[in-house]
Write a protein that holds these residues in place. Structure first.
Motif, PDB file in Angstrom:
ATOM      1  N   UNK A  31      -4.582   2.181   4.352  1.00  8.56           N
ATOM      2  CA  UNK A  31      -4.090   1.220   3.221  1.00  8.56           C
ATOM      3  C   UNK A  31      -3.648   1.595   2.020  1.00  8.56           C
ATOM      4  N   UNK A  32      -4.315   2.887   1.710  1.00  6.51           N
ATOM      5  CA  UNK A  32      -4.070   3.558   0.320  1.00  6.51           C
ATOM      6  C   UNK A  32      -2.790   4.471   0.535  1.00  6.51           C
ATOM      7  N   UNK A  33      -2.563   4.957   1.566  1.00  7.79           N
ATOM      8  CA  UNK A  33      -1.336   6.143   1.905  1.00  7.79           C
ATOM      9  C   UNK A  33      -0.078   5.259   2.421  1.00  7.79           C
ATOM     10  N   UNK A  34       0.006   5.006   3.743  1.00  4.82           N
ATOM     11  CA  UNK A  34       1.111   4.705   4.502  1.00  4.82           C
ATOM     12  C   UNK A  34       1.625   3.149   4.242  1.00  4.82           C
ATOM     13  N   UNK A  35       0.624   2.313   3.891  1.00  3.16           N
ATOM     14  CA  UNK A  35       0.853   0.923   3.465  1.00  3.16           C
ATOM     15  C   UNK A  35       2.187   0.590   2.417  1.00  3.16           C
ATOM     16  N   UNK A  36       3.176   0.288   2.681  1.00  2.00           N
ATOM     17  CA  UNK A  36       4.310  -0.094   1.571  1.00  2.00           C
ATOM     18  C   UNK A  36       3.775  -0.827   0.732  1.00  2.00           C
ATOM     19  N   UNK A  37       2.999  -1.922   0.739  1.00  2.00           N
ATOM     20  CA  UNK A  37       2.708  -2.958  -0.149  1.00  2.00           C
ATOM     21  C   UNK A  37       1.337  -2.408  -0.894  1.00  2.00           C
ATOM     22  N   UNK A  38       0.965  -1.277  -0.855  1.00  2.00           N
ATOM     23  CA  UNK A  38      -0.165  -0.765  -1.355  1.00  2.00           C
ATOM     24  C   UNK A  38       0.021  -0.610  -2.988  1.00  2.00           C
ATOM     25  N   UNK A  39      -0.702  -1.459  -4.029  1.00  2.00           N
ATOM     26  CA  UNK A  39      -0.511  -1.416  -5.459  1.00  2.00           C
ATOM     27  C   UNK A  39       0.561  -2.504  -5.750  1.00  2.00           C
ATOM     28  N   UNK A  40       1.011  -3.201  -4.556  1.00  2.00           N
ATOM     29  CA  UNK A  40       2.015  -4.263  -4.763  1.00  2.00           C
ATOM     30  C   UNK A  40       1.417  -5.618  -4.430  1.00  2.00           C
TER      31      UNK A  40
ATOM     32  N   UNK B 189      -0.867  -0.408   6.561  1.00  2.00           N
ATOM     33  CA  UNK B 189      -0.365   0.754   6.901  1.00  2.00           C
ATOM     34  C   UNK B 189      -0.519   1.161   8.328  1.00  2.00           C
ATOM     35  N   UNK B 190      -1.210   0.506   8.985  1.00  2.00           N
ATOM     36  CA  UNK B 190      -1.449   0.641  10.476  1.00  2.00           C
ATOM     37  C   UNK B 190      -0.976  -0.610  11.164  1.00  2.00           C
ATOM     38  N   UNK B 191      -0.123  -0.641  12.583  1.00  2.00           N
ATOM     39  CA  UNK B 191       0.538  -1.657  13.158  1.00  2.00           C
ATOM     40  C   UNK B 191      -0.811  -1.926  14.160  1.00  2.00           C
ATOM     41  N   UNK B 192      -1.790  -2.743  13.811  1.00  2.00           N
ATOM     42  CA  UNK B 192      -2.969  -3.037  14.385  1.00  2.00           C
ATOM     43  C   UNK B 192      -2.465  -4.211  15.262  1.00  2.00           C
ATOM     44  N   UNK B 193      -2.550  -3.899  16.851  1.00  2.00           N
ATOM     45  CA  UNK B 193      -2.059  -4.841  17.950  1.00  2.00           C
ATOM     46  C   UNK B 193      -3.096  -6.313  17.864  1.00  2.00           C
ATOM     47  N   UNK B 194      -2.323  -7.444  17.843  1.00  2.00           N
ATOM     48  CA  UNK B 194      -3.220  -8.434  17.556  1.00  2.00           C
ATOM     49  C   UNK B 194      -2.606  -9.448  18.939  1.00  2.00           C
ATOM     50  N   UNK B 195      -3.625 -10.063  19.667  1.00  2.00           N
ATOM     51  CA  UNK B 195      -3.314 -10.602  20.972  1.00  2.00           C
ATOM     52  C   UNK B 195      -3.613 -12.363  20.600  1.00  2.00           C
ATOM     53  N   UNK B 196      -2.914 -13.026  21.547  1.00  2.00           N
ATOM     54  CA  UNK B 196      -2.974 -14.375  21.369  1.00  2.00           C
ATOM     55  C   UNK B 196      -4.575 -14.883  21.463  1.00  2.00           C
ATOM     56  N   UNK B 197      -5.459 -14.241  22.161  1.00  2.00           N
ATOM     57  CA  UNK B 197      -6.675 -14.545  22.344  1.00  2.00           C
ATOM     58  C   UNK B 197      -7.476 -14.434  21.021  1.00  2.00           C
ATOM     59  N   UNK B 198      -6.922 -13.227  20.072  1.00  2.00           N
ATOM     60  CA  UNK B 198      -7.609 -13.286  18.765  1.00  2.00           C
ATOM     61  C   UNK B 198      -7.339 -14.429  17.937  1.00  2.00           C
TER      62      UNK B 198
END
Ligand code: GTP
Ligand code: MN
Ligand code: MN
Ligand code: MN
Ligand code: MN
Ligand code: MN
Length: 198
Positions: free
Chosen positions: A127-136, A80-89
């Motif tokens: 994760x329980x509110x805005x995430x479209x895949x929650x419960x799916x 539910x959040x667009x956590x930015x992930x970098x190549x270094x991660x």
């Protein structure tokens, strides 16, 4: 190191393979269990739709998006959040091992990202509110207990659960590499978990 490991560049040149990216999100914390056992770190995994524990993330399409943009998209769907992930991660890239009678032709990319405790808490809410895949696809985020209680509960029990693919190895290797659990405690937890692989 695990067999079948390769660089990001080598992986992207492989023809006829799908790619999946998953991430271990974690933070430090001052919280104490029962007001006395330091929790030390929050490490997030998720209960998947298939009843297995795994890291958030999923299939990405490198012809349409970078690996990291694909992972950020999957995190938006599942957490539910667009956590930015970098190549270094990126920590490790490997070919998913074939099962008897089935070769997934899948390349797995595993990332680790440290966050602030407050961001982890926001993410757990999302994760329980805005995430479209929650419960799916995603049945809820879970925190990994990193301690061992007097009666032997905690990390040993957690490691006895069932995990997707090599998520258990990814977890154990990361706890060791990042010193989130001391080597001796981790070794004992592995010995006392019901499953002895990794
Ligand atoms: P769909 O949208 O239904 O395609 O799911 P997804 O894109 O979220 O894919 P998923 O997260 O299920 O990951 C794809 C494949 O990667 C799985 O079928 C597993 O084989 C593998 N996989 C999933 N989670 C993990 C993980 O935590 N670690 C590792 N190593 N592999 C994983
Ligand atoms: Mn997904
Ligand atoms: Mn997924
Ligand atoms: Mn997907
Ligand atoms: Mn999906
Ligand atoms: Mn530490």
């Amino acid at each position: 190191m695990a067999s079948g490991q390769m660089s990001r560049a080598e992986a992207l040149e492989c023809k006829g393979f799908r790619h999946a990216c998953h991430v271990m999100l974690y933070s430090d914390t001052e919280s104490q269990l029962f007001g006395k056992t330091p929790i030390k770190h929050i490490v997030l995994m998720q209960m998947r739709y298939d009843g297995l524990l795994g890291f958030p993330g999923g299939l990405v399409n490198p012809s349409e998006e970078t690996l990291e943009a694909g992972l950020t998209r999957e995190l938006l769907e599942e957490v539910g959040l667009a956590v930015p992930i970098r190549e270094e991660d990126l920590v490790e890239t490997c070919i998913a091992p074939p099962h008897p009678g089935f070769n997934p032709r899948l390349i797995l990319h595993f990332y680790v990202k440290k966050m602030e405790e407050e961001q982890i808490r926001e993410l757990e809410k999302a994760a329980t509110t805005t995430a479209v895949d929650h419960g799916l696809e995603a049945m809820g985020m879970v925190r990994v207990p990193l301690y061992t209680t007097k009666s032997g509960g905690g990390l040993p029990n957690f490691l006895s659960q069932s995990f997707i693919g090599n998520a258990r190895t990814q977890l154990v290797t990361s706890l060791r590499r990042l010193h989130l659990v001391s080597p001796g405690e981790l070794q004992r937890a592995l010995q006392n978990s019901l499953r002895m692989h990794a």
